[in-house]
Design a protein around this motif. Structure first.
Motif, PDB file in Angstrom:
ATOM      1  N   PRO A  37       0.949  -0.865   0.006  1.00 44.82           N
ATOM      2  CA  PRO A  37       0.356   0.011   0.223  1.00 44.82           C
ATOM      3  C   PRO A  37       1.025   1.052   0.036  1.00 44.82           C
ATOM      4  O   PRO A  37       0.388   2.270  -0.662  1.00 44.82           O
ATOM      5  CB  PRO A  37      -0.977   0.308   1.107  1.00 44.82           C
ATOM      6  N   LEU A  38       1.723   1.402   0.917  1.00 46.40           N
ATOM      7  CA  LEU A  38       2.870   2.904   0.765  1.00 46.40           C
ATOM      8  C   LEU A  38       3.567   2.144  -0.730  1.00 46.40           C
ATOM      9  O   LEU A  38       3.515   3.911  -1.215  1.00 46.40           O
ATOM     10  CB  LEU A  38       3.969   2.021   1.672  1.00 46.40           C
ATOM     11  N   ILE A  39       3.816   1.541  -1.401  1.00 50.56           N
ATOM     12  CA  ILE A  39       4.285   1.720  -3.094  1.00 50.56           C
ATOM     13  C   ILE A  39       3.680   2.502  -3.482  1.00 50.56           C
ATOM     14  O   ILE A  39       3.482   3.464  -4.626  1.00 50.56           O
ATOM     15  CB  ILE A  39       5.089   0.468  -3.247  1.00 50.56           C
ATOM     16  N   ASN A  40       2.501   2.000  -3.746  1.00 49.90           N
ATOM     17  CA  ASN A  40       0.753   2.358  -4.415  1.00 49.90           C
ATOM     18  C   ASN A  40       0.510   3.130  -4.177  1.00 49.90           C
ATOM     19  O   ASN A  40       0.346   4.813  -5.406  1.00 49.90           O
ATOM     20  CB  ASN A  40      -0.423   1.237  -3.955  1.00 49.90           C
ATOM     21  N   LEU A  41       1.315   4.486  -2.697  1.00 52.65           N
ATOM     22  CA  LEU A  41       0.627   5.494  -2.692  1.00 52.65           C
ATOM     23  C   LEU A  41       1.709   5.852  -3.166  1.00 52.65           C
ATOM     24  O   LEU A  41       1.247   7.941  -3.761  1.00 52.65           O
ATOM     25  CB  LEU A  41       0.220   5.675  -1.101  1.00 52.65           C
ATOM     26  N   VAL A  42       3.189   6.285  -3.009  1.00 51.62           N
ATOM     27  CA  VAL A  42       3.803   6.598  -3.415  1.00 51.62           C
ATOM     28  C   VAL A  42       4.131   6.731  -5.558  1.00 51.62           C
ATOM     29  O   VAL A  42       4.500   7.591  -5.911  1.00 51.62           O
ATOM     30  CB  VAL A  42       5.020   6.357  -3.127  1.00 51.62           C
ATOM     31  N   GLN A  43       4.107   5.778  -5.657  1.00 55.55           N
ATOM     32  CA  GLN A  43       3.173   6.156  -7.222  1.00 55.55           C
ATOM     33  C   GLN A  43       2.486   6.522  -7.730  1.00 55.55           C
ATOM     34  O   GLN A  43       2.369   6.827  -9.522  1.00 55.55           O
ATOM     35  CB  GLN A  43       3.335   4.203  -7.749  1.00 55.55           C
ATOM     36  N   SER A  44       1.490   6.380  -6.846  1.00 56.04           N
ATOM     37  CA  SER A  44       0.036   6.891  -7.391  1.00 56.04           C
ATOM     38  C   SER A  44       0.263   8.875  -7.177  1.00 56.04           C
ATOM     39  O   SER A  44      -0.597   9.608  -7.351  1.00 56.04           O
ATOM     40  CB  SER A  44      -1.340   6.872  -6.699  1.00 56.04           C
ATOM     41  N   ASN A  45       1.448   9.720  -6.052  1.00 50.18           N
ATOM     42  CA  ASN A  45       1.249  10.853  -6.076  1.00 50.18           C
ATOM     43  C   ASN A  45       1.954  11.459  -7.779  1.00 50.18           C
ATOM     44  O   ASN A  45       3.459  11.084  -8.083  1.00 50.18           O
ATOM     45  CB  ASN A  45       2.190  11.193  -5.147  1.00 50.18           C
ATOM     46  N   ASP A  49       8.771  13.115  -9.356  1.00 47.33           N
ATOM     47  CA  ASP A  49       9.436  12.707 -10.540  1.00 47.33           C
ATOM     48  C   ASP A  49       9.565  11.690 -11.022  1.00 47.33           C
ATOM     49  O   ASP A  49       9.582  10.718 -10.941  1.00 47.33           O
ATOM     50  CB  ASP A  49      10.883  13.731 -10.191  1.00 47.33           C
ATOM     51  N   LYS A  50       9.686  11.586 -13.142  1.00 47.35           N
ATOM     52  CA  LYS A  50       9.832  10.191 -13.877  1.00 47.35           C
ATOM     53  C   LYS A  50      10.707  10.396 -14.302  1.00 47.35           C
ATOM     54  O   LYS A  50      10.895  11.250 -15.254  1.00 47.35           O
ATOM     55  CB  LYS A  50       8.354  10.663 -14.822  1.00 47.35           C
ATOM     56  N   PHE A  66      16.360  17.670  -6.809  1.00 45.70           N
ATOM     57  CA  PHE A  66      15.751  18.497  -6.162  1.00 45.70           C
ATOM     58  C   PHE A  66      15.602  20.351  -6.286  1.00 45.70           C
ATOM     59  O   PHE A  66      14.779  20.776  -6.570  1.00 45.70           O
ATOM     60  CB  PHE A  66      15.479  17.923  -4.694  1.00 45.70           C
ATOM     61  N   ILE A  67      16.496  20.559  -5.769  1.00 45.83           N
ATOM     62  CA  ILE A  67      16.828  21.892  -5.886  1.00 45.83           C
ATOM     63  C   ILE A  67      16.310  22.615  -7.471  1.00 45.83           C
ATOM     64  O   ILE A  67      15.856  23.467  -7.442  1.00 45.83           O
ATOM     65  CB  ILE A  67      18.130  22.371  -5.890  1.00 45.83           C
ATOM     66  N   ASN A  68      16.568  22.151  -8.255  1.00 50.19           N
ATOM     67  CA  ASN A  68      16.508  22.550  -9.711  1.00 50.19           C
ATOM     68  C   ASN A  68      15.096  22.089 -10.005  1.00 50.19           C
ATOM     69  O   ASN A  68      14.181  22.506 -11.254  1.00 50.19           O
ATOM     70  CB  ASN A  68      17.184  22.630 -10.979  1.00 50.19           C
ATOM     71  N   GLN A  69      14.198  21.089  -9.373  1.00 46.74           N
ATOM     72  CA  GLN A  69      12.852  20.760  -9.923  1.00 46.74           C
ATOM     73  C   GLN A  69      12.213  21.897  -9.208  1.00 46.74           C
ATOM     74  O   GLN A  69      11.002  22.392  -9.912  1.00 46.74           O
ATOM     75  CB  GLN A  69      12.760  19.444  -9.357  1.00 46.74           C
ATOM     76  N   PHE A  70      12.535  22.039  -7.676  1.00 49.95           N
ATOM     77  CA  PHE A  70      11.591  23.505  -6.854  1.00 49.95           C
ATOM     78  C   PHE A  70      12.043  24.499  -7.031  1.00 49.95           C
ATOM     79  O   PHE A  70      11.130  25.730  -6.742  1.00 49.95           O
ATOM     80  CB  PHE A  70      11.312  22.632  -5.724  1.00 49.95           C
TER      81      PHE A  70
END
Length: 199
Positions: A37-45, A49-50, A66-70
């Motif tokens: 369920p935790l893996i599904n939650l993370v993948q559904s978010n 980043d893909k 991270f810095i350049n994404q946000f």
């Protein structure tokens, strides 16, 4: 020596200085299990980043992504321009202008402006009345102060002005009309109000 980086590389947010903000937590367990369920939650978010596999191999790679994404290169450019072209709005109080200016600096922590440049930009953005009041609060010419002293003067003036405007708000919002007061009370209230409006 020539800098051989592209403009996009030069505009990226620096990754230095974030060591204290991004810390790898210690892992206290020898074995652990990630439940489905935790893996599904993370993948559904939808905000994850893909990224292709094996793109992030080191801690520096992760920090940089991270810095350049946000905080993409366009954000610092936008905020630097906002800081450089900052001006006090026509009906904006000194305190409001200072808080807005600090907010711009906070939005772009690696803006690259020295404290001297920041103070000079803010001072020159003020109305002539607020410049005069700041000079008065500095005991003469504001620019004759050291940067740390100038910052202290601005902070002090901002706090005093803010507390006075809050006191004015509470006085103005009282329910008792002035016409029911005695003449001596009226003149005292007007004198207090006039004194508190001076900066």
């Amino acid at each position: 020596m020539a800098d051989n980086r592209t403009m996009a590389q030069m505009l990226q947010a620096p990754i230095e200085g974030y060591e204290d903000a991004i810390v790898v937590p210690p892992i206290n367990a020898n074995n652990f299990e990630l439940k489905q369920p935790l893996i599904n939650l993370v993948q559904s978010n939808k905000f994850t980043d893909k990224e292709p596999p094996r793109l992030i191999l080191t801690w520096d790679d992760l920090v940089s992504k991270f810095i350049n994404q946000f905080f993409p290169p366009s954000k610092p450019t936008y905020y630097r321009n906002e800081i450089i072209t900052f001006f006090q709005k026509p009906n904006e109080t000194f305190n409001e202008a200072w808080e807005r200016f600090k907010g711009l600096l906070h939005q772009c922590p690696h803006h690259g402006f020295s404290e001297l440049h920041q103070l000079d930009t803010f001072y020159n953005s003020l109305s002539s009345n607020d410049q005069d009041a700041l000079d008065s609060a500095a005991g003469g010419n504001f620019s004759d102060k050291m940067p740390q002293e100038g910052l202290a003067v601005i902070e002090s003036k901002s706090k005093v002005h803010y507390s006075r405007s809050r006191a004015n708000d509470s006085r103005v919002s009282t329910d008792a009309p002035l016409s029911n007061s005695s003449p001596s009370n009226n003149s005292f209230d007007i004198q207090q109000l006039a004194a508190s409006l001076k900066i």
